[in-house]
Design a protein around this motif. Structure first.
Motif, PDB file in Angstrom:
ATOM      1  N   ALA A  49       0.825  -1.207   0.000  1.00 28.28           N
ATOM      2  CA  ALA A  49       0.000   0.000   0.000  1.00 28.28           C
ATOM      3  C   ALA A  49       0.861   1.259   0.000  1.00 28.28           C
ATOM      4  O   ALA A  49       0.526   2.262  -0.651  1.00 28.28           O
ATOM      5  CB  ALA A  49      -0.940  -0.003   1.202  1.00 28.28           C
ATOM      6  N   ARG A  50       1.972   1.220   0.707  1.00 30.35           N
ATOM      7  CA  ARG A  50       2.869   2.385   0.722  1.00 30.35           C
ATOM      8  C   ARG A  50       3.497   2.606  -0.658  1.00 30.35           C
ATOM      9  O   ARG A  50       3.636   3.756  -1.107  1.00 30.35           O
ATOM     10  CB  ARG A  50       3.946   2.193   1.800  1.00 30.35           C
ATOM     11  CG  ARG A  50       3.429   2.398   3.224  1.00 30.35           C
ATOM     12  CD  ARG A  50       4.555   2.519   4.215  1.00 30.35           C
ATOM     13  NE  ARG A  50       5.234   1.246   4.444  1.00 30.35           N
ATOM     14  CZ  ARG A  50       4.865   0.351   5.349  1.00 30.35           C
ATOM     15  NH1 ARG A  50       3.804   0.588   6.124  1.00 30.35           N
ATOM     16  NH2 ARG A  50       5.543  -0.772   5.503  1.00 30.35           N
ATOM     17  N   ILE A  51       3.862   1.524  -1.320  1.00 30.45           N
ATOM     18  CA  ILE A  51       4.404   1.639  -2.682  1.00 30.45           C
ATOM     19  C   ILE A  51       3.342   2.208  -3.610  1.00 30.45           C
ATOM     20  O   ILE A  51       3.627   3.078  -4.451  1.00 30.45           O
ATOM     21  CB  ILE A  51       4.885   0.270  -3.182  1.00 30.45           C
ATOM     22  CG1 ILE A  51       6.050  -0.252  -2.332  1.00 30.45           C
ATOM     23  CG2 ILE A  51       5.284   0.344  -4.650  1.00 30.45           C
ATOM     24  CD1 ILE A  51       7.317   0.564  -2.443  1.00 30.45           C
ATOM     25  N   PHE A  52       2.106   1.743  -3.465  1.00 29.39           N
ATOM     26  CA  PHE A  52       1.008   2.241  -4.297  1.00 29.39           C
ATOM     27  C   PHE A  52       0.841   3.750  -4.105  1.00 29.39           C
ATOM     28  O   PHE A  52       0.695   4.503  -5.079  1.00 29.39           O
ATOM     29  CB  PHE A  52      -0.286   1.501  -3.939  1.00 29.39           C
ATOM     30  CG  PHE A  52      -1.510   2.036  -4.626  1.00 29.39           C
ATOM     31  CD1 PHE A  52      -1.737   1.795  -5.973  1.00 29.39           C
ATOM     32  CD2 PHE A  52      -2.442   2.792  -3.922  1.00 29.39           C
ATOM     33  CE1 PHE A  52      -2.865   2.296  -6.611  1.00 29.39           C
ATOM     34  CE2 PHE A  52      -3.572   3.298  -4.547  1.00 29.39           C
ATOM     35  CZ  PHE A  52      -3.779   3.044  -5.901  1.00 29.39           C
ATOM     36  N   THR A  53       0.859   4.210  -2.874  1.00 23.44           N
ATOM     37  CA  THR A  53       0.713   5.637  -2.589  1.00 23.44           C
ATOM     38  C   THR A  53       1.853   6.435  -3.211  1.00 23.44           C
ATOM     39  O   THR A  53       1.635   7.505  -3.800  1.00 23.44           O
ATOM     40  CB  THR A  53       0.659   5.877  -1.071  1.00 23.44           C
ATOM     41  OG1 THR A  53      -0.472   5.186  -0.530  1.00 23.44           O
ATOM     42  CG2 THR A  53       0.536   7.361  -0.753  1.00 23.44           C
ATOM     43  N   SER A  54       3.069   5.930  -3.106  1.00 26.48           N
ATOM     44  CA  SER A  54       4.224   6.616  -3.688  1.00 26.48           C
ATOM     45  C   SER A  54       4.130   6.668  -5.206  1.00 26.48           C
ATOM     46  O   SER A  54       4.487   7.676  -5.829  1.00 26.48           O
ATOM     47  CB  SER A  54       5.526   5.921  -3.269  1.00 26.48           C
ATOM     48  OG  SER A  54       5.730   6.013  -1.874  1.00 26.48           O
ATOM     49  N   LEU A  55       3.632   5.598  -5.800  1.00 23.06           N
ATOM     50  CA  LEU A  55       3.453   5.565  -7.251  1.00 23.06           C
ATOM     51  C   LEU A  55       2.382   6.552  -7.675  1.00 23.06           C
ATOM     52  O   LEU A  55       2.535   7.283  -8.662  1.00 23.06           O
ATOM     53  CB  LEU A  55       3.090   4.144  -7.680  1.00 23.06           C
ATOM     54  CG  LEU A  55       3.085   3.808  -9.178  1.00 23.06           C
ATOM     55  CD1 LEU A  55       4.476   3.987  -9.778  1.00 23.06           C
ATOM     56  CD2 LEU A  55       2.586   2.381  -9.393  1.00 23.06           C
ATOM     57  N   GLU A  56       1.309   6.623  -6.920  1.00 26.93           N
ATOM     58  CA  GLU A  56       0.220   7.555  -7.194  1.00 26.93           C
ATOM     59  C   GLU A  56       0.685   9.008  -7.096  1.00 26.93           C
ATOM     60  O   GLU A  56       0.292   9.857  -7.897  1.00 26.93           O
ATOM     61  CB  GLU A  56      -0.931   7.343  -6.202  1.00 26.93           C
ATOM     62  CG  GLU A  56      -1.805   6.149  -6.480  1.00 26.93           C
ATOM     63  CD  GLU A  56      -2.768   6.408  -7.619  1.00 26.93           C
ATOM     64  OE1 GLU A  56      -3.832   6.984  -7.397  1.00 26.93           O
ATOM     65  OE2 GLU A  56      -2.418   6.025  -8.752  1.00 26.93           O
ATOM     66  N   ASN A  57       1.529   9.280  -6.109  1.00 25.28           N
ATOM     67  CA  ASN A  57       1.969  10.654  -5.860  1.00 25.28           C
ATOM     68  C   ASN A  57       3.133  11.080  -6.744  1.00 25.28           C
ATOM     69  O   ASN A  57       3.598  12.223  -6.652  1.00 25.28           O
ATOM     70  CB  ASN A  57       2.363  10.821  -4.391  1.00 25.28           C
ATOM     71  CG  ASN A  57       1.176  10.677  -3.454  1.00 25.28           C
ATOM     72  OD1 ASN A  57       0.029  10.841  -3.870  1.00 25.28           O
ATOM     73  ND2 ASN A  57       1.436  10.372  -2.194  1.00 25.28           N
TER      74      ASN A  57
END
Length: 327
Positions: A49-57
């Protein structure tokens, strides 16, 4: 978050995918494969989930996400069980041959255990040896579970749903009657299924995910023509909690188990159908005989689900039927 498996090896290469599904990043430091992540879901999920957030941002760029390079999110699974949650679909099929539906069908789900050793990718050909076998698509919703204890209640079962995806449960309709007549269920009539390029966690679905049902239209397009777009949350007699509890009545379910909804179908026939068998049954009821043929070599089936803004949620299953040639 959104997850996918790029082709590579028997179990693919796990990637985290952004919401727009144009960027992705491999995460071998967390899990090389989706099955590995599911085996340790409660540790891996927060990291993913943290990787997903970083990718999104935009904090990490990753690589271009190309659905044609995807395998099914789980290229093979320990367990694949498909229900028939839309009982009106079953009732329709039986009505066409003047057979009454047993009362038990409304309270006890139908379910079969399918082959899960070799799913095909969402853009792979559906290879079949003979057109005469009656090639059909079945557009469905499926969920992926973590470890589920035997005897789980329908309410508790919902907590074990970690991912949601789409499935084309390919059926060879003309092989089914002979198999069922033996009283031992499907086997040859159910070749490899294909799943959507991307699997998503339930929170991605927002208000569309309610009480174990996905309340959005599921589109099936054959050779460029819309066959149907029934709403997957309407007329679903058994929600996914009930389907999971049914499967786990007498045995636990291991992490990575996939449970399918069965062909999505609405009582309101104006929304069309998610398989050709249903189209043909309606023709039999209306005119005494079917007009629509099953799929032929060269036909193309596309299955997709879009959110309220019109954006694809899972990516599109897009498959051509081709003649199988032995190596």
């Amino acid at each position: 978050m959104k997850l996918a498996s790029l082709k590579g090896g028997r179990d693919g290469r796990l990637v985290v995918v952004n919401t727009q599904m144009d960027r992705c990043i491999a995460v071998p430091e967390i899990a090389v494969t989706l099955q590995s992540a599911l085996d340790h879901w409660h540790e891996c999920a927060p990291q993913l989930a943290r990787i997903f957030t970083s990718l999104e941002n935009g904090e990490i760029q990753g690589e271009a996400f190309q659905p044609e390079n995807c395998d099914s999110p789980l290229p093979r699974a320990y367990h694949w069980a498909d229900g028939s949650a839309y009982v009106n679909h079953v009732e329709l099929v039986r009505k066409a041959r003047n057979a009454e539906i047993p009362d038990s069908f409304w309270v006890d789900p139908l379910m079969y255990q399918g082959g899960s050793d070799a799913f095909i990718g969402p853009r792979d050909d559906i290879e079949v040896a003979d057109e005469a076998w009656g090639i059909d698509f079945e557009a469905e919703v499926a969920v992926v579970l973590d470890d589920v204890p035997m005897g789980v209640s329908p309410e508790a079962a919902l907590q074990h749903i970690q991912l949601v995806m789409l499935v084309n449960d390919v059926s060879l309709r003309n092989l089914i009657p002979g198999e069922l007549a033996k009283g031992f269920g499907f086997y040859q009539s159910k070749p490899s299924s294909a799943f959507s390029p991307v699997a998503v966690t339930p929170e991605v679905l927002g208000d569309a995910w309610q009480a174990g049902k996905l309340h959005l239209p599921l589109r099936a397009i054959l050779n460029g023509e819309l066959v149907g777009e029934p709403n997957a949350g309407v007329d679903m007699t058994f929600d996914f909690g009930q389907l999971i509890a049914h499967a786990a009545k007498s045995r636990p379910l291991s992490a990575g188990t996939i449970i399918g909804s069965g062909t999505v179908s609405n009582n309101d026939r104006s929304s069309g159908s998610c398989c050709l068998a249903e189209v043909r049954m309606l023709e039999i009821i209306a005119a005494g005989k079917p007009v629509t043929e099953f799929m032929k070599f060269g036909d193309r089936i596309r299955i997709d689900m879009r959110d309220a803004a019109g954006d694809s949620i899972f990516g599109e299953i897009d498959q051509k039927v081709s003649r199988y040639v032995a190596p």
